[in-house]
Design a protein around this motif. Structure first.
Motif, PDB file in Angstrom:
ATOM      1  N   ASP A  90       0.829  -1.192  -0.005  1.00  0.00           N
ATOM      2  CA  ASP A  90      -0.088  -0.050   0.095  1.00  0.00           C
ATOM      3  C   ASP A  90       0.911   1.273   0.098  1.00  0.00           C
ATOM      4  O   ASP A  90       0.385   2.402  -0.244  1.00  0.00           O
ATOM      5  N   ASP A  91       2.236   1.239   0.164  1.00  0.00           N
ATOM      6  CA  ASP A  91       3.139   2.357   0.052  1.00  0.00           C
ATOM      7  C   ASP A  91       3.768   2.326  -1.347  1.00  0.00           C
ATOM      8  O   ASP A  91       4.286   3.296  -1.811  1.00  0.00           O
ATOM      9  N   LEU A  92       3.592   1.082  -2.130  1.00  0.00           N
ATOM     10  CA  LEU A  92       4.305   1.003  -3.356  1.00  0.00           C
ATOM     11  C   LEU A  92       3.460   1.199  -4.457  1.00  0.00           C
ATOM     12  O   LEU A  92       3.828   2.034  -5.483  1.00  0.00           O
ATOM     13  N   SER A  93       2.035   0.754  -4.310  1.00  0.00           N
ATOM     14  CA  SER A  93       0.993   0.848  -5.385  1.00  0.00           C
ATOM     15  C   SER A  93      -0.193   1.642  -5.450  1.00  0.00           C
ATOM     16  O   SER A  93      -0.826   1.393  -4.335  1.00  0.00           O
ATOM     17  N   GLN A  94      -0.644   2.573  -6.368  1.00  0.00           N
ATOM     18  CA  GLN A  94      -1.729   3.119  -6.381  1.00  0.00           C
ATOM     19  C   GLN A  94      -2.823   2.160  -6.092  1.00  0.00           C
ATOM     20  O   GLN A  94      -3.810   2.393  -5.397  1.00  0.00           O
ATOM     21  N   SER A  95      -2.819   1.086  -6.747  1.00  0.00           N
ATOM     22  CA  SER A  95      -3.924   0.159  -6.885  1.00  0.00           C
ATOM     23  C   SER A  95      -4.154  -0.484  -5.210  1.00  0.00           C
ATOM     24  O   SER A  95      -5.180  -0.908  -4.920  1.00  0.00           O
ATOM     25  N   ILE A  96      -2.994  -1.024  -4.773  1.00  0.00           N
ATOM     26  CA  ILE A  96      -3.375  -1.686  -3.503  1.00  0.00           C
ATOM     27  C   ILE A  96      -3.427  -0.681  -2.571  1.00  0.00           C
ATOM     28  O   ILE A  96      -4.431  -0.784  -1.681  1.00  0.00           O
ATOM     29  N   ALA A  97      -3.013   0.594  -2.489  1.00  0.00           N
ATOM     30  CA  ALA A  97      -3.557   1.770  -1.790  1.00  0.00           C
ATOM     31  C   ALA A  97      -4.878   2.008  -1.873  1.00  0.00           C
ATOM     32  O   ALA A  97      -5.465   2.131  -0.736  1.00  0.00           O
ATOM     33  N   ALA A  98      -5.231   1.860  -3.044  1.00  0.00           N
ATOM     34  CA  ALA A  98      -6.643   2.356  -3.371  1.00  0.00           C
ATOM     35  C   ALA A  98      -7.666   0.983  -2.536  1.00  0.00           C
ATOM     36  O   ALA A  98      -8.640   1.250  -1.874  1.00  0.00           O
ATOM     37  N   ALA A  99      -7.384  -0.228  -2.708  1.00  0.00           N
ATOM     38  CA  ALA A  99      -7.919  -1.261  -2.031  1.00  0.00           C
ATOM     39  C   ALA A  99      -7.888  -1.224  -0.588  1.00  0.00           C
ATOM     40  O   ALA A  99      -8.614  -1.501   0.178  1.00  0.00           O
ATOM     41  N   SER A 100      -6.802  -0.723   0.115  1.00  0.00           N
ATOM     42  CA  SER A 100      -6.692  -0.613   1.499  1.00  0.00           C
ATOM     43  C   SER A 100      -7.651   0.598   1.865  1.00  0.00           C
ATOM     44  O   SER A 100      -8.271   0.331   3.272  1.00  0.00           O
ATOM     45  N   ILE A 101      -7.820   1.727   1.313  1.00  0.00           N
ATOM     46  CA  ILE A 101      -8.816   2.495   1.396  1.00  0.00           C
ATOM     47  C   ILE A 101     -10.288   2.007   1.457  1.00  0.00           C
ATOM     48  O   ILE A 101     -10.916   2.160   2.355  1.00  0.00           O
ATOM     49  N   LEU A 102     -10.658   1.393   0.523  1.00  0.00           N
ATOM     50  CA  LEU A 102     -11.861   0.895   0.435  1.00  0.00           C
ATOM     51  C   LEU A 102     -12.164  -0.229   1.856  1.00  0.00           C
ATOM     52  O   LEU A 102     -13.083  -0.324   2.255  1.00  0.00           O
ATOM     53  N   ALA A 103     -11.062  -1.160   1.959  1.00  0.00           N
ATOM     54  CA  ALA A 103     -11.196  -2.153   3.087  1.00  0.00           C
ATOM     55  C   ALA A 103     -11.345  -1.418   4.467  1.00  0.00           C
ATOM     56  O   ALA A 103     -12.123  -1.665   5.270  1.00  0.00           O
ATOM     57  N   LYS A 104     -10.523  -0.588   4.821  1.00  0.00           N
ATOM     58  CA  LYS A 104     -10.542   0.074   5.925  1.00  0.00           C
ATOM     59  C   LYS A 104     -11.551   1.270   6.201  1.00  0.00           C
ATOM     60  O   LYS A 104     -12.278   1.012   7.124  1.00  0.00           O
ATOM     61  N   THR A 105     -12.116   1.804   5.428  1.00  0.00           N
ATOM     62  CA  THR A 105     -13.352   2.652   5.335  1.00  0.00           C
ATOM     63  C   THR A 105     -14.561   1.721   5.532  1.00  0.00           C
ATOM     64  O   THR A 105     -15.423   2.061   6.420  1.00  0.00           O
ATOM     65  N   THR A 106     -14.641   0.464   4.931  1.00  0.00           N
ATOM     66  CA  THR A 106     -15.777  -0.293   5.124  1.00  0.00           C
ATOM     67  C   THR A 106     -15.919  -0.892   6.328  1.00  0.00           C
ATOM     68  O   THR A 106     -16.733  -0.917   7.243  1.00  0.00           O
ATOM     69  N   ARG A 107     -14.450  -1.307   6.836  1.00  0.00           N
ATOM     70  CA  ARG A 107     -14.612  -1.695   8.128  1.00  0.00           C
ATOM     71  C   ARG A 107     -14.858  -0.818   9.262  1.00  0.00           C
ATOM     72  O   ARG A 107     -15.560  -1.133  10.312  1.00  0.00           O
ATOM     73  N   ASP A 108     -14.064   0.270   9.226  1.00  0.00           N
ATOM     74  CA  ASP A 108     -14.377   1.305  10.096  1.00  0.00           C
ATOM     75  C   ASP A 108     -15.907   1.751  10.286  1.00  0.00           C
ATOM     76  O   ASP A 108     -16.256   2.015  11.386  1.00  0.00           O
ATOM     77  N   ASN A 109     -16.754   1.694   9.268  1.00  0.00           N
ATOM     78  CA  ASN A 109     -18.049   2.071   9.391  1.00  0.00           C
ATOM     79  C   ASN A 109     -18.785   0.904   9.887  1.00  0.00           C
ATOM     80  O   ASN A 109     -19.940   1.197  10.709  1.00  0.00           O
ATOM     81  N   ILE A 110     -18.383  -0.325   9.699  1.00  0.00           N
ATOM     82  CA  ILE A 110     -18.904  -1.549  10.437  1.00  0.00           C
ATOM     83  C   ILE A 110     -18.936  -1.180  11.997  1.00  0.00           C
ATOM     84  O   ILE A 110     -19.793  -1.728  12.694  1.00  0.00           O
ATOM     85  N   MET A 111     -17.695  -0.952  12.412  1.00  0.00           N
ATOM     86  CA  MET A 111     -17.442  -0.783  13.750  1.00  0.00           C
ATOM     87  C   MET A 111     -17.964   0.296  14.332  1.00  0.00           C
ATOM     88  O   MET A 111     -18.510   0.293  15.507  1.00  0.00           O
ATOM     89  N   LEU A 112     -18.426   1.231  13.394  1.00  0.00           N
ATOM     90  CA  LEU A 112     -19.393   2.522  14.071  1.00  0.00           C
ATOM     91  C   LEU A 112     -20.566   2.060  14.340  1.00  0.00           C
ATOM     92  O   LEU A 112     -21.182   2.394  15.362  1.00  0.00           O
ATOM     93  N   ASP A 113     -21.071   1.305  13.400  1.00  0.00           N
ATOM     94  CA  ASP A 113     -22.471   0.285  13.805  1.00  0.00           C
ATOM     95  C   ASP A 113     -22.300  -0.066  14.987  1.00  0.00           C
ATOM     96  O   ASP A 113     -23.396  -0.168  15.788  1.00  0.00           O
ATOM     97  N   TYR A 114     -21.358  -0.894  15.234  1.00  0.00           N
ATOM     98  CA  TYR A 114     -21.333  -1.760  16.443  1.00  0.00           C
ATOM     99  C   TYR A 114     -21.077  -0.888  17.579  1.00  0.00           C
ATOM    100  O   TYR A 114     -21.865  -1.160  18.710  1.00  0.00           O
ATOM    101  N   ALA A 115     -20.687   0.283  17.534  1.00  0.00           N
ATOM    102  CA  ALA A 115     -20.482   1.303  18.606  1.00  0.00           C
ATOM    103  C   ALA A 115     -21.954   1.811  19.026  1.00  0.00           C
ATOM    104  O   ALA A 115     -22.151   2.079  20.307  1.00  0.00           O
ATOM    105  N   LYS A 116     -22.708   1.855  18.092  1.00  0.00           N
ATOM    106  CA  LYS A 116     -24.227   2.320  18.511  1.00  0.00           C
ATOM    107  C   LYS A 116     -24.970   0.834  19.101  1.00  0.00           C
ATOM    108  O   LYS A 116     -25.830   1.367  20.116  1.00  0.00           O
ATOM    109  N   ILE A 117     -24.495   0.049  18.801  1.00  0.00           N
ATOM    110  CA  ILE A 117     -25.319  -1.212  19.415  1.00  0.00           C
ATOM    111  C   ILE A 117     -24.701  -1.462  21.011  1.00  0.00           C
ATOM    112  O   ILE A 117     -25.583  -1.885  21.780  1.00  0.00           O
TER     113      ILE A 117
END
Length: 208
Positions: free
Chosen positions: A136-163
């Motif tokens: 994710d430091d070398l490739s724009q494509s891998i970095a883009a995937a890292s952003i998709l993965a982390k943003t998706t997961r963070d939002n899931i954890m924010l939902d759990y924070a409400k529960i």
């Protein structure tokens, strides 16, 4: 100075392999003791360049969310796999992320000619995969995937924070920080906790 090294890396890979269709894959949450492992894969257009896209951990929440929406809108294809905590316990975290990467890559359309993967050595029949340490430091494509993965997961954890508001998941996102361990000792183990992870195993064995 604008850092275009990740863009240049992908351009050189495309030139070397004589293809326009390369994908990047990365995961988020493998080291957490609660919540899912999330894996993303993405194919970006050949001429798409955004030097702001880099390792998601080095971006602010606002930057990640903005870039996530942009990546989704410009991508030729992207796929996200969510492996829940109970599955991670069965598979182990490394295997969970490998299975997630395999599924997400196979869900990309068109099929990428080369799959760039952060660290993991993935073998998929009739696919060409190449692992890169700190990809994710070398490739724009891998970095883009890292952003998709982390943003998706963070939002899931924010939902759990409400529960489960007492656990402060909005702060630590399920990782093994002192606050999370102490809260779990005090309040109890949840269904979203990974029972095979040492801090959770210790809590269960000692009946906190």
């Amino acid at each position: 100075m604008i850092d275009e090294s990740r863009i240049l890396f992908d351009s050189q890979i495309r030139e070397k392999y004589k293809t326009d269709f390369i994908s990047g894959s990365d995961e988020a949450g493998r080291g957490a003791m609660a919540g899912p492992v999330v894996v993303a894969s993405v194919i970006l257009p050949k001429n798409y360049k955004n030097p702001l896209i880099r390792d998601s951990k080095k971006l602010s929440k606002k930057q990640r969310e903005s870039l996530c929406e942009e990546i989704k809108s410009v991508a030729i294809s992207y796929a996200i796999e969510i492996i829940e905590a109970d599955e991670v316990d069965i598979l182990n975290p490394k295997q969970a992320s490998r299975i997630g990467m395999t599924k997400s890559i196979m869900n990309l359309k068109p099929k990428p000619d080369l799959c760039l993967i952060d660290a993991e050595n993935i073998i998929i029949q009739e696919y060409v995969c190449a692992p890169f340490i700190k990809g994710d430091d070398l490739s724009q494509s891998i970095a883009a995937a890292s952003i998709l993965a982390k943003t998706t997961r963070d939002n899931i954890m924010l939902d759990y924070a409400k529960i489960y508001p007492e656990y402060n998941f909005e702060s630590h996102k399920g990782y093994c920080v002192k606050e999370h361990v102490e809260k779990t000792k005090m309040l109890g183990v949840l269904p979203i906790h990974r029972k095979t992870y040492k801090p959770i195993k210790d809590i269960l064995e000692n009946n906190f």
